[in-house]
Design a protein around this motif. Structure first.
Motif, short mmCIF file in Angstrom:
data_model
loop_
_atom_site.label_atom_id
_atom_site.label_comp_id
_atom_site.label_asym_id
_atom_site.label_seq_id
_atom_site.Cartn_x
_atom_site.Cartn_y
_atom_site.Cartn_z
N ASP A 3 -19.98 20.82 47.11
CA ASP A 3 -20.92 20.63 46.00
C ASP A 3 -21.08 19.15 45.69
O ASP A 3 -20.11 18.40 45.67
CB ASP A 3 -20.42 21.36 44.75
N LYS A 4 -22.31 18.75 45.44
CA LYS A 4 -22.58 17.35 45.14
C LYS A 4 -22.43 17.09 43.64
O LYS A 4 -22.76 17.94 42.81
CB LYS A 4 -23.97 16.98 45.63
N ILE A 5 -21.92 15.92 43.32
CA ILE A 5 -21.58 15.56 41.95
C ILE A 5 -22.34 14.30 41.53
O ILE A 5 -22.30 13.29 42.22
CB ILE A 5 -20.06 15.30 41.81
N ALA A 6 -23.00 14.38 40.39
CA ALA A 6 -23.64 13.21 39.79
C ALA A 6 -22.81 12.79 38.59
O ALA A 6 -22.52 13.61 37.71
CB ALA A 6 -25.06 13.52 39.36
N ILE A 7 -22.41 11.54 38.57
CA ILE A 7 -21.69 10.99 37.42
C ILE A 7 -22.64 10.04 36.71
O ILE A 7 -22.97 8.97 37.22
CB ILE A 7 -20.40 10.25 37.85
N ILE A 8 -23.09 10.48 35.54
CA ILE A 8 -24.05 9.69 34.77
C ILE A 8 -23.27 8.74 33.87
O ILE A 8 -22.69 9.14 32.86
CB ILE A 8 -24.97 10.59 33.94
N GLY A 9 -23.22 7.49 34.27
CA GLY A 9 -22.45 6.49 33.53
C GLY A 9 -21.33 5.93 34.39
O GLY A 9 -20.28 6.53 34.54
N GLY A 10 -21.58 4.75 34.96
CA GLY A 10 -20.62 4.15 35.87
C GLY A 10 -19.73 3.11 35.22
O GLY A 10 -19.39 2.10 35.84
N GLY A 11 -19.34 3.36 33.97
CA GLY A 11 -18.40 2.47 33.31
C GLY A 11 -16.98 2.72 33.78
O GLY A 11 -16.76 3.28 34.86
N ASN A 12 -16.00 2.33 32.96
CA ASN A 12 -14.60 2.48 33.38
C ASN A 12 -14.24 3.93 33.67
O ASN A 12 -13.60 4.23 34.69
CB ASN A 12 -13.68 1.92 32.29
#
Length: 266
Positions: A3-12
């Motif tokens: 499954d593909k994962i989108a992480i919205i927000g590339g902060g810490n």
């Protein structure tokens, strides 16, 4: 994991999640897309194969799982922008945003989505977090997936959402409380003869070892205390002096005060 994962927000936090998932080999780098306005700071992850983008809509369209890792004040606008690209038949939502409740997301997206709310702590950066999780509309397979995902980043416990504020205090604020104990221990160590570097090493490793005893032996703290307290010994003398000075009482009061602060500010 395919499954593909989108992480919205590339902060810490978002970057730490991506780092943990590829380091543990839970997900292939090319199956993760991480978003941020300024993607130049994501270059190290991009070089490892993670997809990066400054377009949240493109990321959502690419993925099945959408992890929201933005600032609390940003979430409303971002969800409004993504509303037309999110499909409850395709997407599952995972929020790791402090103070944002499942109902807050439902007010924007509706009640048809499977939504997880997860509360990790800063030790997620070294894959040693405790992550508290609750959900809405999730089946066993989806819950197992999320448990496995966050297990790559530390320990996992499922709780009721009404306990999320308490989880913030015990698991997130608790990191600061533990650090303050370690700092005081270091100061005491210096006073009895150690240099700061050596005292820091001894204090930190001792706390780490104590925690591992509880996690691996499944014992109660008092059982482990009994093993190192002997009649008329130095350990019990020190413990009793700490209690006379209000050690346990002040810690409990601190936990409760932090909890009241969260509840009153909601």
């Amino acid at each position: 994991m395919k499954d593909k994962i989108a992480i919205i927000g590339g902060g810490n936090l978002g970057s730490a999640i991506a780092e943990g998932l590829i380091s543990s080999r839970f997900a292939k780098p090319q199956h993760i897309i991480l978003t941020k306005r300024n993607i130049t700071t994501l270059r190290p992850l991009e070089e490892r194969g993670v997809m990066v983008s400054n377009n949240n809509a493109d990321a959502v369209r690419y993925a099945k799982w959408v992890i929201l890792a933005v600032k609390p004040f940003q979430v409303k606008d971002i969800l409004q922008q993504l509303k037309n690209d999110l499909d409850p038949l395709k997407h599952q939502i995972v929020s790791v945003i402090t103070g944002i409740w499942i109902k807050d997301i439902q007010e924007i997206l509706g009640t048809d989505f499977t939504i997880f709310r997860a509360m990790p702590n800063t030790a997620i950066a070294i894959r040693q977090s405790i992550t508290c999780i609750c959900s809405h509309g999730a089946n066993d397979e989806q819950s197992q997936f999320i448990a496995e995902l966050f297990s790559q980043l530390g320990k996992v416990v499922f709780i009721e959402e009404k306990l999320m504020d308490a989880a913030t205090v015990l698991g997130a604020c608790g990191t600061a409380f533990a650090m303050r104990y370690i700092r005081a221990n270091i100061q005491g160590g210096i006073e009895i003869g150690f240099d700061a570097k050596t005292a820091s090493l001894i204090a930190a490793q001792t706390v780490k070892g104590a925690a591992e005893l509880l996690l691996t032996q499944h014992t109660h703290p008092e059982q482990e205390i009994d093993k190192v307290t002997t009649p008329k010994g130095c350990t019990i003398a020190g413990l009793n002096e700490m209690e006379h000075q209000g050690f346990s009482s002040s810690l409990i009061k601190g936990v409760v005060t932090s909890y009241k602060k969260i509840v009153e500010d909601m």
